[in-house]
Design an enzyme around this catalytic site. Structure first.
Site, PDB file in Angstrom:
ATOM      1  N   TYR A  39      -2.787 -13.069   8.906  1.00  0.00           N
ATOM      2  CA  TYR A  39      -1.449 -12.905   8.350  1.00  0.00           C
ATOM      3  C   TYR A  39      -0.948 -14.269   7.906  1.00  0.00           C
ATOM      4  CZ  TYR A  39       2.982 -10.359   7.915  1.00  0.00           C
ATOM      5  OH  TYR A  39       4.095  -9.732   7.440  1.00  0.00           O
ATOM      6  N   ASP A 162      -6.479  11.571   0.874  1.00  0.00           N
ATOM      7  CA  ASP A 162      -6.892  12.895   1.315  1.00  0.00           C
ATOM      8  C   ASP A 162      -7.330  12.791   2.771  1.00  0.00           C
ATOM      9  OD1 ASP A 162      -7.319  15.548   1.210  1.00  0.00           O
ATOM     10  OD2 ASP A 162      -9.074  15.478  -0.101  1.00  0.00           O
TER      11      ASP A 162
END
Length: 320
Positions: A39, A162
């Site tokens: 990060y 999906d």
């Protein structure tokens, strides 16, 4: 694991300090990225994890004017380390929040809803009836975007991957106020035209993924529209066809809440204004906490594992 549960002495209360008892703190992907060192912010180690949460004030130093015992507070900035039962912090590092909102809403207020709010407000001037398209629509930010947009009369087209329980997810996002929920595959299909019979093409796209599906999402943006990237879950770059730049003059921007807070450090009004607006939405029932699983602090390992699972649909919240 990089984490340990450790007992520490509570620091002495200075004149401008506030002693708080933590009530609840979520585990966000950025919290884990921070620990993995991937990060943009690194805490000197050893450090306490957790960038957001809500606590109750137990005691205040004699120079503290704005807070009193019993008040609820959230961190004003990232990196304070919220995964702890108690802590002593300088007053300016805390923001008061109303204690009449649900505790899980307060605990999850300072990162995702703020990110959603700013991205909807700061890049394009949207009016009721306009539309926004976003991917990772079931993320914490995604759920907040759906609800804040709905409260302002802005329609949302929500892209999700999906998955086995797709109908259940679609139902959940529609219940939050989504206008359309589609899979990444659908972005490429001619049926997309049907959506734009009833709503205008979006002027704003919000991207948290990257890779091919982001390129597909960009195709549906209006000319001169803006795509804001605030995450990169696919760990792939954003690819933009040259034609999108030349013939449609699309804009690509980025957003990071931590940076926004730094840029507005001298401008308390915009921060307070945003928090007030979000708390109003929460009180009216127009903004709810994301689907949460409450986990006692001692079971933190299970909570971290659950956060890293693919297709996670429930945010892990540490309860103290």
């Amino acid at each position: 694991s990089l984490f340990r549960l450790k007992d520490l002495e509570v620091a002495k209360l200075g004149d401008s300090d506030v002693h708080i008892r933590m009530l609840a703190a979520p585990i966000n992907p950025a919290d884990i990225n921070m620990v993995q060192g991937t990060y943009a912010m690194v805490s000197p180690l050893p450090a306490v994890g957790g960038n957001e949460g809500v606590g109750e004030v137990l005691e205040v130093g004699r120079r503290v004017a704005a807070l009193k015992p019993g008040d609820w507070v959230i961190p004003a900035d990232s990196g304070l380390g919220m995964w702890r039962t108690q802590g002593v912090f300088p007053e300016e590092m805390l923001l008061k929040v109303p204690s009449d909102i649900p505790v899980l809403c307060a605990a999850t207020l300072s990162v995702n809803p703020c990110t959603a709010y700013r991205m909807l407000a700061d890049f394009e001037t949207l009016a009721p009836g306009d539309s926004v398209i976003q991917n990772a629509a079931n993320s914490g930010v995604g759920q907040a975007v759906i609800q804040i947009a709905k409260a302002s009369g802005i329609r949302t087209i929500n892209v999700v991957r999906d998955r086995p329980d797709l109908p259940k997810l679609v139902e959940r996002l529609m219940a939050l106020g989504a206008d359309h929920v589609i899979t990444e595959e659908m972005l490429r299909k001619p049926e997309m035209k049907d959506i734009f019979k009833s709503i205008p093409k979006p002027r704003l796209a919000l991207n948290c993924v990257g890779g091919k599906s982001t390129t597909e999402m960009l195709r549906h943006l209006q000319p001169k529209g803006t795509m804001v990237t605030y995450g990169g879950m696919a760990k792939q770059p954003v690819m933009v066809p040259v034609s999108a730049f030349i013939f449609r003059d699309v804009r690509l921007r980025g957003f990071w809440m931590t940076q926004w807070k730094k840029d507005h450090a001298q401008d308390q009004e915009s921060l307070v204004g945003m928090m007030d607006a979000l708390c109003q939405l929460i009180r009216r029932g127009q903004l709810t906490a994301p689907a949460c699983t409450e986990v006692p602090l001692q079971d933190y390992k299970a909570a971290l594992e659950a956060t890293m699972k693919p297709f996670t649909s429930s945010k892990q919240i540490l309860i103290f």
